[in-house]
Design a protein around this motif. Structure first.
Motif, short mmCIF file in Angstrom:
data_model
loop_
_atom_site.label_atom_id
_atom_site.label_comp_id
_atom_site.label_asym_id
_atom_site.label_seq_id
_atom_site.Cartn_x
_atom_site.Cartn_y
_atom_site.Cartn_z
N ARG A 127 20.32 40.98 21.65
CA ARG A 127 18.94 40.70 21.28
C ARG A 127 18.03 40.88 22.48
O ARG A 127 18.37 40.44 23.59
N ARG A 170 18.03 27.06 14.60
CA ARG A 170 19.22 27.35 15.39
C ARG A 170 19.78 26.07 15.97
O ARG A 170 19.05 25.17 16.35
N ILE A 213 19.14 40.76 11.91
CA ILE A 213 19.23 39.38 12.37
C ILE A 213 18.22 38.53 11.63
O ILE A 213 17.26 39.02 11.06
N GLN A 250 22.00 38.20 17.58
CA GLN A 250 21.51 36.83 17.36
C GLN A 250 21.66 35.96 18.60
O GLN A 250 21.08 34.88 18.66
N CYS A 308 26.19 39.64 15.41
CA CYS A 308 26.24 38.44 16.25
C CYS A 308 25.58 38.68 17.61
O CYS A 308 24.86 37.82 18.12
#
Length: 272
Positions: free
Chosen positions: A64, A18, A11, A45, A42
């Motif tokens: 995450r 973001r 990541i 993240q 994904c």
């Protein structure tokens, strides 16, 4: 392949900028190792993950650290999370600047209500993308070693739902049930009697072979092969319930198969 055990290694760094966005992620039909590498990345993240009832809990291990994981599962007749509420919730989170993952079983674009969520995001100017997943038809075909197409026998695949939004049967069953078609019905277990009647009216033989695969790629996966005439009876006897799909291989007529592969009889696969 160590990154599969440690998503943090693939990541972006913590300082990466973001913006609020939504990603629809297909988790596949069950087993966590059906996830694509892009889906794993994904999940690693995401700030918040809204996941469906049929998503394997092991899939959430790729989230995450610190990400919120929120269950938004729906069952027939028990919609504590109706689609409108899900749409509003994921949009609100994205408008707060979060990376939102909407984690769906199977593939988001195949009976996954992706259209409503894409429309909701676009209506609010939110960036959205879709990561495909392994759909139940493909996973069942692989598990059963039963290809969805076969040269000289089936040259098209139809994925259909047996339960429309009104609870009615889909229209056009006769058009779907043409020789040369691998016909796959999703969400059919509560419609077996009605679906059988529709297929018989369409001219499908009562002796037509039907495979029913339930809980595909999960530890409790089960499958039976029966005939159209005995479909409801045998499913009840085997206590097969959703999530399950029906696979029906409607072979080409002998003349059609000959025309497709030429005049060499050794290359022709005719219906049994």
């Amino acid at each position: 392949m160590s990154f599969l055990q440690n998503p943090a290694t693939i990541i972006p760094g913590a300082d990466s900028p973001r913006q609020g966005r939504i990603t629809l992620v297909g988790a596949g039909p069950g087993a966590a190792d059906h996830l694509t590498l892009r889906a794993v990345r994904c999940l690693g993240q995401a700030d918040v993950i809204y996941y469906d009832r049929l998503v394997d809990p092991e899939v959430l291990a790729f989230a995450r650290p610190g990400a919120e994981c929120i269950f938004v599962g729906k069952e027939v007749g028990a919609h504590s999370w109706p689609q409108s509420r899900i749409d509003a919730t994921i949009v609100a989170a994205a408008l707060q600047g979060k990376h939102v993952v909407r984690l769906k079983s199977g593939d988001p674009s195949i009976f996954g209500r992706a259209g409503e969520e894409i429309a909701a995001a676009r209506a609010h100017g939110i960036a959205i993308d879709v990561i495909p997943g392994v759909t139940a038809a493909s996973a069942a075909a692989a598990s059963l070693c039963q290809p969805l197409t076969l040269r000289g026998v089936t040259d098209r695949v139809v994925l259909a739902t047996a339960t429309c939004c009104t609870g009615d049967m889909p229209s056009g069953v006769a058009e779907m049930a043409r020789p040369g078609t691998s016909l796959v019905f999703y969400m059919a277990m509560n419609q077996l009697d009605a679906l059988t009647a529709q297929l018989l009216l369409a001219g499908v033989s009562p002796a037509q072979q039907v495979t029913v695969a339930a809980n595909i790629s999960r530890p409790d996966e089960r499958a039976i092969t029966t005939t159209l005439a005995r479909l409801s009876q045998d499913c009840r006897a085997a206590q097969l319930r959703n999530p399950a799909i029906l696979l029906i291989e409607l072979a080409k007529l002998a003349g059609e198969a000959m025309a497709q592969v030429g005049s060499d009889p050794a290359k022709v696969v005719c219906p049994a």
